[in-house]
Design an enzyme around this catalytic site. Sequence first.
Site, PDB file in Angstrom:
ATOM      1  N   ARG A  41      -7.657  -0.304  -6.775  1.00  0.00           N
ATOM      2  CA  ARG A  41      -7.748   1.086  -5.717  1.00  0.00           C
ATOM      3  C   ARG A  41      -7.850   2.203  -6.553  1.00  0.00           C
ATOM      4  NH1 ARG A  41      -4.065   1.239  -0.605  1.00  0.00           N
ATOM      5  NH2 ARG A  41      -6.166   2.371   0.338  1.00  0.00           N
ATOM      6  N   ASN A  76      -5.190  12.427   1.006  1.00  0.00           N
ATOM      7  CA  ASN A  76      -4.283  11.663   1.640  1.00  0.00           C
ATOM      8  C   ASN A  76      -5.030  10.991   2.451  1.00  0.00           C
ATOM      9  OD1 ASN A  76      -1.673  10.608   2.141  1.00  0.00           O
ATOM     10  ND2 ASN A  76      -1.757  11.766   4.323  1.00  0.00           N
ATOM     11  N   LYS A  77      -4.495   9.805   3.278  1.00  0.00           N
ATOM     12  CA  LYS A  77      -5.254   9.122   4.423  1.00  0.00           C
ATOM     13  C   LYS A  77      -6.221   9.919   5.198  1.00  0.00           C
ATOM     14  CE  LYS A  77      -5.142   5.849   4.736  1.00  0.00           C
ATOM     15  NZ  LYS A  77      -6.100   4.892   3.939  1.00  0.00           N
ATOM     16  N   ARG A 121       0.872  -0.979  -0.072  1.00  0.00           N
ATOM     17  CA  ARG A 121       0.098  -0.220  -0.091  1.00  0.00           C
ATOM     18  C   ARG A 121       0.808   1.232   0.030  1.00  0.00           C
ATOM     19  NH1 ARG A 121       2.466   1.789   3.747  1.00  0.00           N
ATOM     20  NH2 ARG A 121       0.919   3.518   3.906  1.00  0.00           N
ATOM     21  N   GLY A 122       0.342   2.560   0.080  1.00  0.00           N
ATOM     22  CA  GLY A 122       0.969   3.481  -0.303  1.00  0.00           C
ATOM     23  C   GLY A 122       1.070   3.969  -1.844  1.00  0.00           C
ATOM     24  N   ALA A 123       0.787   5.081  -2.046  1.00  0.00           N
ATOM     25  CA  ALA A 123       0.664   5.490  -3.542  1.00  0.00           C
ATOM     26  C   ALA A 123       1.779   5.047  -4.466  1.00  0.00           C
ATOM     27  CB  ALA A 123       0.362   7.143  -3.549  1.00  0.00           C
ATOM     28  N   ASP A 163      -1.554  10.799  -1.750  1.00  0.00           N
ATOM     29  CA  ASP A 163      -2.237   9.889  -2.731  1.00  0.00           C
ATOM     30  C   ASP A 163      -2.601  10.354  -4.047  1.00  0.00           C
ATOM     31  OD1 ASP A 163      -2.789   8.527  -0.130  1.00  0.00           O
ATOM     32  OD2 ASP A 163      -2.540   6.691  -1.501  1.00  0.00           O
ATOM     33  N   GLN A 220      -1.956   2.285  10.036  1.00  0.00           N
ATOM     34  CA  GLN A 220      -0.458   2.233   9.532  1.00  0.00           C
ATOM     35  C   GLN A 220       0.532   3.181   9.916  1.00  0.00           C
ATOM     36  OE1 GLN A 220      -3.715   3.034   7.842  1.00  0.00           O
ATOM     37  NE2 GLN A 220      -3.711   2.644   5.884  1.00  0.00           N
TER      38      GLN A 220
HETATM   39  O1  MRU Z   1      -4.328   3.282   2.342  1.00  0.00           O
HETATM   40  P1  MRU Z   1      -2.778   3.360   2.291  1.00  0.00           P
HETATM   41  O2  MRU Z   1      -2.113   2.900   3.362  1.00  0.00           O
HETATM   42  O3  MRU Z   1      -2.354   2.955   0.924  1.00  0.00           O
HETATM   43  O4  MRU Z   1      -2.668   5.127   2.407  1.00  0.00           O
HETATM   44  C1  MRU Z   1      -1.450   5.567   2.311  1.00  0.00           C
HETATM   45  C2  MRU Z   1      -1.418   6.904   2.496  1.00  0.00           C
HETATM   46  O5  MRU Z   1      -2.295   7.589   2.521  1.00  0.00           O
HETATM   47  C3  MRU Z   1      -0.012   7.595   2.121  1.00  0.00           C
HETATM   48  O6  MRU Z   1      -0.018   8.687   3.054  1.00  0.00           O
HETATM   49  C4  MRU Z   1       0.105   7.871   0.797  1.00  0.00           C
HETATM   50  O7  MRU Z   1      -0.024   7.049  -0.084  1.00  0.00           O
HETATM   51  C5  MRU Z   1       1.451   8.583   0.426  1.00  0.00           C
HETATM   52  S1  MRU Z   1       2.754   7.468   0.708  1.00  0.00           S
HETATM   53  C6  MRU Z   1       4.383   7.749   0.147  1.00  0.00           C
END
Ligand code: MRU
Length: 363
Positions: free
Chosen positions: A90, A258-259, A53-55, A248, A207
């Site tokens: 996603r 973002n999250k 996960r993470g963009a 993201d 996370q």
């Molecule tokens: O749902 P996730 O864990 O994929 O969400 C991740 C985030 O919101 C991060 O802050 C974002 O992807 C940036 S990662 C460098």
Amino acid sequence: MKVGGVPYRAIFTGGDGTEVRVIDQTVLPHRFETLRLETAADAARAIRDMVVRGAPLIGATAAYGVALAMRADPSDASLEDAVGMLAATRPTAVNLRWALDAADTLLRGLPPGERIAAAYDFAARLCEDDVRANRNIGEFGLEVFGRIARRVGAGDGDGRRLNVMTHCNAGWLATVDWGTATAPIYLAHDRGLPVHVWVRETRPRFQGAGLTAWELGQHGVPHTLVPDGAAGHLLGRGRVDVVIVGTDRTTAAGDVANKVGTYPLALAARDNGVPFYVAVPSTSVDWTIEDGAGIPIEERAADEVTRVWGVDGDGVERWVRVAPEGTRAANYAFDVTPRRLVTGMVTERGVCGAEGLGGLFGR
Ligand code: MRU
């Protein structure tokens, strides 16, 4: 970054160079395990189930997913199927679409016989570019931290640390290496600017608690885990010098998805005069939209809110329910922080105001 002294990336190849492996993020911090992705369907499942996960890491995994599809069958139909399947995993992180569009355009222009090598090469280059971009974000972010540290008197030998707050995990686990929001934190720590990180736990999937706290701990960066709701208190009492988060999808005009929980954090930072920075690699910018209202916000399963997973005192991992059985829950995975609340964007090309992204990237 290192795990138990051994250098790792969040995605890597092995064997003859076509074997793709990832760190299984669904079992951290309780177990460190890597997982082999053998097919494009494995890559899609890993993204959807948040094994990765993470963009930026989602984008890298999708690129390797296409390479795995080409290895199995380099035809046009196979390419189309793989891109469609991976794109549907996603919706919010634009890195996914960016990586798939770029791979698709490249491979379509090649005869099937050349596609396997080209697809692996594309994925490998994407990973190297990600690492380089994050290093640059680290350098530029460190300049920002240095300025703030001088202003607040942190790091001048009296034991005062620079207090940084972050949300979710925009660390090396969310990228190929270094992370985005964490890159300046790691560089500060390595180069002797004493930092302390307030890690927000990040309900509902934790996370922050499970991944960011684990990463920072592995690297020896001092940190304190706090419930998401404690941010306003800490900001109000002057316990936070700077907030830095990942993204993201950031629009061309600078609105930041973002999250979920990032927006209220930005509001509380603004109300308390604390600078709020976003680490934005160019692969996370959606140049096709201006207004954050146009960003698709993922809605995930309700049971991520009504249940939590952890380890009990006997070391047994289990899920437990935290809400009355049958409770209806909503699980919006992201929110959008309007550009007016952003102090600065830390990119691989430098730092700018939200309105300055286009200028920095010549768009
Ligand atoms: O749902 P996730 O864990 O994929 O969400 C991740 C985030 O919101 C991060 O802050 C974002 O992807 C940036 S990662 C460098």
